[in-house]
Design a protein around this motif. Structure first.
Motif, PDB file in Angstrom:
ATOM      1  N   ASP A  40      47.262  43.896  32.001  1.00  0.00           N
ATOM      2  CA  ASP A  40      46.018  43.887  31.305  1.00  0.00           C
ATOM      3  C   ASP A  40      44.928  44.274  32.274  1.00  0.00           C
ATOM      4  O   ASP A  40      44.190  43.370  32.976  1.00  0.00           O
ATOM      5  CB  ASP A  40      45.537  42.466  30.854  1.00  0.00           C
ATOM      6  N   ALA A  41      44.906  45.574  32.654  1.00  0.00           N
ATOM      7  CA  ALA A  41      43.915  45.825  33.867  1.00  0.00           C
ATOM      8  C   ALA A  41      42.495  45.616  33.745  1.00  0.00           C
ATOM      9  O   ALA A  41      41.989  45.086  34.658  1.00  0.00           O
ATOM     10  CB  ALA A  41      44.184  47.467  33.847  1.00  0.00           C
ATOM     11  N   ARG A  42      42.092  45.567  32.538  1.00  0.00           N
ATOM     12  CA  ARG A  42      40.468  45.223  32.362  1.00  0.00           C
ATOM     13  C   ARG A  42      40.293  43.825  32.905  1.00  0.00           C
ATOM     14  O   ARG A  42      39.497  43.477  33.492  1.00  0.00           O
ATOM     15  CB  ARG A  42      40.490  45.500  30.806  1.00  0.00           C
ATOM     16  N   HIS A  43      41.349  42.748  32.265  1.00  0.00           N
ATOM     17  CA  HIS A  43      40.973  41.532  32.912  1.00  0.00           C
ATOM     18  C   HIS A  43      41.471  41.210  34.291  1.00  0.00           C
ATOM     19  O   HIS A  43      40.587  40.482  34.984  1.00  0.00           O
ATOM     20  CB  HIS A  43      41.793  40.633  31.938  1.00  0.00           C
ATOM     21  N   ALA A  44      42.305  41.949  34.836  1.00  0.00           N
ATOM     22  CA  ALA A  44      42.631  41.753  36.215  1.00  0.00           C
ATOM     23  C   ALA A  44      41.426  42.320  37.118  1.00  0.00           C
ATOM     24  O   ALA A  44      40.961  41.647  38.050  1.00  0.00           O
ATOM     25  CB  ALA A  44      44.051  42.472  36.406  1.00  0.00           C
ATOM     26  N   PHE A  45      41.030  43.328  36.764  1.00  0.00           N
ATOM     27  CA  PHE A  45      39.726  43.796  37.312  1.00  0.00           C
ATOM     28  C   PHE A  45      38.543  42.823  37.252  1.00  0.00           C
ATOM     29  O   PHE A  45      37.865  42.615  38.433  1.00  0.00           O
ATOM     30  CB  PHE A  45      39.038  45.371  36.808  1.00  0.00           C
ATOM     31  N   GLN A  46      38.343  42.517  36.047  1.00  0.00           N
ATOM     32  CA  GLN A  46      37.245  41.552  35.791  1.00  0.00           C
ATOM     33  C   GLN A  46      37.290  40.281  36.662  1.00  0.00           C
ATOM     34  O   GLN A  46      36.564  39.710  37.207  1.00  0.00           O
ATOM     35  CB  GLN A  46      36.979  41.295  34.456  1.00  0.00           C
ATOM     36  N   ASP A  47      38.665  39.678  36.576  1.00  0.00           N
ATOM     37  CA  ASP A  47      38.716  38.398  37.471  1.00  0.00           C
ATOM     38  C   ASP A  47      38.608  38.584  38.715  1.00  0.00           C
ATOM     39  O   ASP A  47      38.061  37.707  39.535  1.00  0.00           O
ATOM     40  CB  ASP A  47      40.238  37.855  36.954  1.00  0.00           C
ATOM     41  N   ARG A  48      39.098  39.543  39.337  1.00  0.00           N
ATOM     42  CA  ARG A  48      38.899  40.061  40.507  1.00  0.00           C
ATOM     43  C   ARG A  48      37.576  40.113  40.978  1.00  0.00           C
ATOM     44  O   ARG A  48      37.177  39.849  42.124  1.00  0.00           O
ATOM     45  CB  ARG A  48      39.695  41.051  41.209  1.00  0.00           C
ATOM     46  N   LEU A  49      36.755  40.919  40.389  1.00  0.00           N
ATOM     47  CA  LEU A  49      35.390  41.093  40.582  1.00  0.00           C
ATOM     48  C   LEU A  49      34.706  39.901  40.363  1.00  0.00           C
ATOM     49  O   LEU A  49      33.727  39.615  41.497  1.00  0.00           O
ATOM     50  CB  LEU A  49      34.710  42.387  39.582  1.00  0.00           C
TER      51      LEU A  49
ATOM     52  N   ALA B 121      35.670  36.730  41.241  1.00  0.00           N
ATOM     53  CA  ALA B 121      36.203  36.317  42.356  1.00  0.00           C
ATOM     54  C   ALA B 121      35.173  36.584  43.588  1.00  0.00           C
ATOM     55  O   ALA B 121      34.877  35.966  44.375  1.00  0.00           O
ATOM     56  CB  ALA B 121      37.674  36.031  42.600  1.00  0.00           C
ATOM     57  N   LEU B 122      35.232  38.065  43.607  1.00  0.00           N
ATOM     58  CA  LEU B 122      34.481  38.463  44.930  1.00  0.00           C
ATOM     59  C   LEU B 122      32.979  38.238  44.884  1.00  0.00           C
ATOM     60  O   LEU B 122      32.440  37.909  45.803  1.00  0.00           O
ATOM     61  CB  LEU B 122      34.793  40.151  44.752  1.00  0.00           C
ATOM     62  N   VAL B 123      32.518  38.452  43.773  1.00  0.00           N
ATOM     63  CA  VAL B 123      30.893  38.144  43.421  1.00  0.00           C
ATOM     64  C   VAL B 123      30.600  36.493  43.742  1.00  0.00           C
ATOM     65  O   VAL B 123      29.862  36.225  44.521  1.00  0.00           O
ATOM     66  CB  VAL B 123      30.548  38.209  42.237  1.00  0.00           C
ATOM     67  N   GLU B 124      31.642  35.733  43.370  1.00  0.00           N
ATOM     68  CA  GLU B 124      31.395  34.238  43.469  1.00  0.00           C
ATOM     69  C   GLU B 124      31.473  34.006  44.950  1.00  0.00           C
ATOM     70  O   GLU B 124      30.898  33.070  45.625  1.00  0.00           O
ATOM     71  CB  GLU B 124      32.579  33.490  42.926  1.00  0.00           C
ATOM     72  N   ARG B 125      32.467  34.946  45.686  1.00  0.00           N
ATOM     73  CA  ARG B 125      32.712  34.653  47.149  1.00  0.00           C
ATOM     74  C   ARG B 125      31.470  35.058  47.808  1.00  0.00           C
ATOM     75  O   ARG B 125      31.173  34.469  48.971  1.00  0.00           O
ATOM     76  CB  ARG B 125      33.966  35.138  47.853  1.00  0.00           C
ATOM     77  N   VAL B 126      30.646  36.131  47.739  1.00  0.00           N
ATOM     78  CA  VAL B 126      29.617  36.540  48.466  1.00  0.00           C
ATOM     79  C   VAL B 126      28.167  36.160  47.930  1.00  0.00           C
ATOM     80  O   VAL B 126      27.380  36.494  48.731  1.00  0.00           O
ATOM     81  CB  VAL B 126      29.908  38.119  48.472  1.00  0.00           C
ATOM     82  N   VAL B 127      28.044  36.237  46.640  1.00  0.00           N
ATOM     83  CA  VAL B 127      26.574  36.063  46.106  1.00  0.00           C
ATOM     84  C   VAL B 127      26.246  34.671  46.079  1.00  0.00           C
ATOM     85  O   VAL B 127      27.166  33.762  45.334  1.00  0.00           O
ATOM     86  CB  VAL B 127      26.579  36.587  44.708  1.00  0.00           C
ATOM     87  N   PRO B 128      25.148  34.099  46.886  1.00  0.00           N
ATOM     88  CA  PRO B 128      24.848  32.566  46.737  1.00  0.00           C
ATOM     89  C   PRO B 128      24.311  32.085  45.340  1.00  0.00           C
ATOM     90  O   PRO B 128      23.904  32.858  44.605  1.00  0.00           O
ATOM     91  CB  PRO B 128      23.652  32.707  47.824  1.00  0.00           C
ATOM     92  N   VAL B 129      25.010  30.787  45.262  1.00  0.00           N
ATOM     93  CA  VAL B 129      24.529  30.581  43.780  1.00  0.00           C
ATOM     94  C   VAL B 129      22.942  29.826  43.896  1.00  0.00           C
ATOM     95  O   VAL B 129      22.712  29.148  44.862  1.00  0.00           O
ATOM     96  CB  VAL B 129      25.415  29.177  43.525  1.00  0.00           C
ATOM     97  N   PRO B 130      22.298  30.297  43.194  1.00  0.00           N
ATOM     98  CA  PRO B 130      20.739  29.686  43.245  1.00  0.00           C
ATOM     99  C   PRO B 130      20.635  28.323  43.210  1.00  0.00           C
ATOM    100  O   PRO B 130      21.417  27.473  42.428  1.00  0.00           O
ATOM    101  CB  PRO B 130      20.082  30.579  41.843  1.00  0.00           C
TER     102      PRO B 130
END
Length: 111
Positions: free
Chosen positions: A91-100, A102-111
């Motif tokens: 399920d490439a669509r979900h694999a991509f979205q899950d990883r994206l 995780a990356l956003v969560e790791r680098v984008v500060p939570v307001p």
């Protein structure tokens, strides 16, 4: 009603993968997967060539490319990686979205 861009994108990636599947020689699934992943490196080389050309970094060739050429090569690389992911992930669509996510969560500060 038009389908969302992200859905259309993955549908189109699937169409490319299916076309490649029908055109591929019978070399076995493992080799198809390997070749599709290695194709990403080939496309990255074309990005590098376009950047060199846009910067005029090769004195023998001069300004042989534009930044629009770089954009096109980057898209080719992204699509190639998406096709490779679609080839190896159930399920490439979900694999991509899950990883994206995780990356956003790791680098984008939570307001």
């Amino acid at each position: 009603m038009e389908e969302p861009v992200e859905d259309r994108t993955w549908d189109q990636v699937g169409q490319i993968r299916k076309w490649l599947d029908t055109e591929a020689e019978d070399v076995g699934q493992a080799r198809v997967r390997l070749m599709r992943v290695l194709k990403i490196g080939e496309e990255l080389g074309e990005v590098a060539e376009a950047v060199h050309g846009a910067l005029g970094a090769n004195p023998r060739k001069g300004h042989s490319h534009t930044w629009t050429d770089v954009e096109k090569e980057l898209v080719d690389t992204i699509v190639t990686a998406m096709v490779a992911l679609d080839t190896i992930a159930p399920d490439a669509r979900h694999a991509f979205q899950d990883r994206l996510d995780a990356l956003v969560e790791r680098v984008v500060p939570v307001p």
